[in-house]
Write an enzyme that holds these catalytic residues in place. Structure first.
Site, PDB file in Angstrom:
ATOM      1  N   ILE A 177     -15.823  50.024  57.120  1.00 27.39           N
ATOM      2  CA  ILE A 177     -16.392  49.042  56.186  1.00 27.39           C
ATOM      3  C   ILE A 177     -17.840  49.385  55.818  1.00 27.39           C
ATOM      4  O   ILE A 177     -18.324  48.970  54.757  1.00 27.39           O
ATOM      5  CB  ILE A 177     -16.252  47.622  56.794  1.00 27.39           C
ATOM      6  N   HIS A 227     -11.744  53.806  69.330  1.00 30.30           N
ATOM      7  CA  HIS A 227     -11.525  54.367  67.985  1.00 30.30           C
ATOM      8  C   HIS A 227     -12.250  55.691  67.857  1.00 30.30           C
ATOM      9  O   HIS A 227     -13.267  55.925  68.502  1.00 30.30           O
ATOM     10  CB  HIS A 227     -11.988  53.404  66.888  1.00 30.30           C
ATOM     11  N   HIS A 242     -14.113  57.971  65.010  1.00 30.74           N
ATOM     12  CA  HIS A 242     -14.632  58.066  63.639  1.00 30.74           C
ATOM     13  C   HIS A 242     -14.312  59.461  63.104  1.00 30.74           C
ATOM     14  O   HIS A 242     -14.471  60.462  63.818  1.00 30.74           O
ATOM     15  CB  HIS A 242     -16.158  57.945  63.625  1.00 30.74           C
ATOM     16  N   GLU A 280     -19.990  49.503  69.128  1.00 26.88           N
ATOM     17  CA  GLU A 280     -20.147  48.114  68.677  1.00 26.88           C
ATOM     18  C   GLU A 280     -18.832  47.355  68.721  1.00 26.88           C
ATOM     19  O   GLU A 280     -18.819  46.148  68.959  1.00 26.88           O
ATOM     20  CB  GLU A 280     -20.708  48.085  67.247  1.00 26.88           C
ATOM     21  N   VAL A 281     -17.751  48.050  68.440  1.00 25.24           N
ATOM     22  CA  VAL A 281     -16.433  47.415  68.497  1.00 25.24           C
ATOM     23  C   VAL A 281     -15.722  47.941  69.749  1.00 25.24           C
ATOM     24  O   VAL A 281     -15.469  49.148  69.868  1.00 25.24           O
ATOM     25  CB  VAL A 281     -15.608  47.718  67.231  1.00 25.24           C
TER      26      VAL A 281
HETATM   27  P1  AMP Z   1     -18.689  51.845  66.890  1.00 27.37           P
HETATM   28  O1  AMP Z   1     -20.166  51.749  66.805  1.00 27.37           O
HETATM   29  O2  AMP Z   1     -18.203  53.235  67.237  1.00 27.37           O
HETATM   30  O3  AMP Z   1     -18.069  50.761  67.743  1.00 27.37           O
HETATM   31  O4  AMP Z   1     -18.169  51.675  65.397  1.00 27.37           O
HETATM   32  C1  AMP Z   1     -17.542  50.532  64.919  1.00 27.37           C
HETATM   33  C2  AMP Z   1     -17.314  50.784  63.450  1.00 27.37           C
HETATM   34  O5  AMP Z   1     -16.402  49.825  62.987  1.00 27.37           O
HETATM   35  C3  AMP Z   1     -18.577  50.690  62.585  1.00 27.37           C
HETATM   36  O6  AMP Z   1     -18.771  51.920  61.900  1.00 27.37           O
HETATM   37  C4  AMP Z   1     -18.259  49.533  61.651  1.00 27.37           C
HETATM   38  O7  AMP Z   1     -18.760  49.740  60.351  1.00 27.37           O
HETATM   39  C5  AMP Z   1     -16.727  49.510  61.661  1.00 27.37           C
HETATM   40  N1  AMP Z   1     -16.146  48.221  61.364  1.00 27.37           N
HETATM   41  C6  AMP Z   1     -16.453  47.026  61.921  1.00 27.37           C
HETATM   42  N2  AMP Z   1     -15.681  46.052  61.387  1.00 27.37           N
HETATM   43  C7  AMP Z   1     -14.843  46.664  60.509  1.00 27.37           C
HETATM   44  C8  AMP Z   1     -13.814  46.209  59.631  1.00 27.37           C
HETATM   45  N3  AMP Z   1     -13.465  44.909  59.569  1.00 27.37           N
HETATM   46  N4  AMP Z   1     -13.180  47.113  58.838  1.00 27.37           N
HETATM   47  C9  AMP Z   1     -13.528  48.415  58.895  1.00 27.37           C
HETATM   48  N5  AMP Z   1     -14.479  48.921  59.693  1.00 27.37           N
HETATM   49  C10 AMP Z   1     -15.147  48.045  60.480  1.00 27.37           C
END
Ligand code: AMP
Ligand code: ZN
Length: 110
Positions: free
Chosen positions: A32, A99, A101, A94-95
């Site tokens: 996003i 995952h 990237h 952050e999430v």
């Molecule tokens: P991380 O810092 O590796 O946890 O990355 C989490 C990523 O998830 C970030 O790059 C966010 O921009 C992405 N993200 C968070 N919410 C969403 C969403 N609803 N749809 C797509 N990407 C998201």
């Protein structure tokens, strides 16, 4: 499945995403807040918080995620790409749903 996890909500369709791939184990969708012209995330359907929480039972899943990266990158027109797994708060995560990237194609703002 974790009730308040944004990626679990994307997996089960409760939150929309720009999906580019789905099978029984994984989904991939565009980030996003893209850090590059092409930036998508490879996400297992299984809720695993971080790479630190993986063990040998996740080996096939992790291999499948990595092997899918070049296929999807090629479909997105990338001849080469970067991969990133942030692990833990101190690792920039952050999430808290595992995952990978995948990004490339130059800076998002140029
Ligand atoms: P991380 O810092 O590796 O946890 O990355 C989490 C990523 O998830 C970030 O790059 C966010 O921009 C992405 N993200 C968070 N919410 C969403 C969403 N609803 N749809 C797509 N990407 C998201
Ligand atoms: Zn989750």
């Amino acid at each position: 499945m974790s009730a308040d996890c944004i990626f679990c909500k994307i997996v089960n369709g409760a939150v929309p995403s720009k999906k580019i791939y789905e099978d029984e184990d994984l989904i991939a969708f565009f980030d996003i807040k893209p850090m590059a012209k092409v930036h998508f995330l490879l996400v297992p359907k299984l809720h695993v918080e971080t790479l630190k929480d993986c063990d040998s039972s996740h080996q096939a899943l992790l291999g499948k995620m990595l092997l899918l990266a070049p296929t999807l990158a090629k479909e997105q027109g990338l001849a080469g790409f970067k991969t990133l797994i942030n692990t833990g708060r101190e690792g920039g995560q952050e999430v808290f749903h595992l995952h990978v990237h995948v990004f490339g194609g130059g800076n998002a703002s140029t």
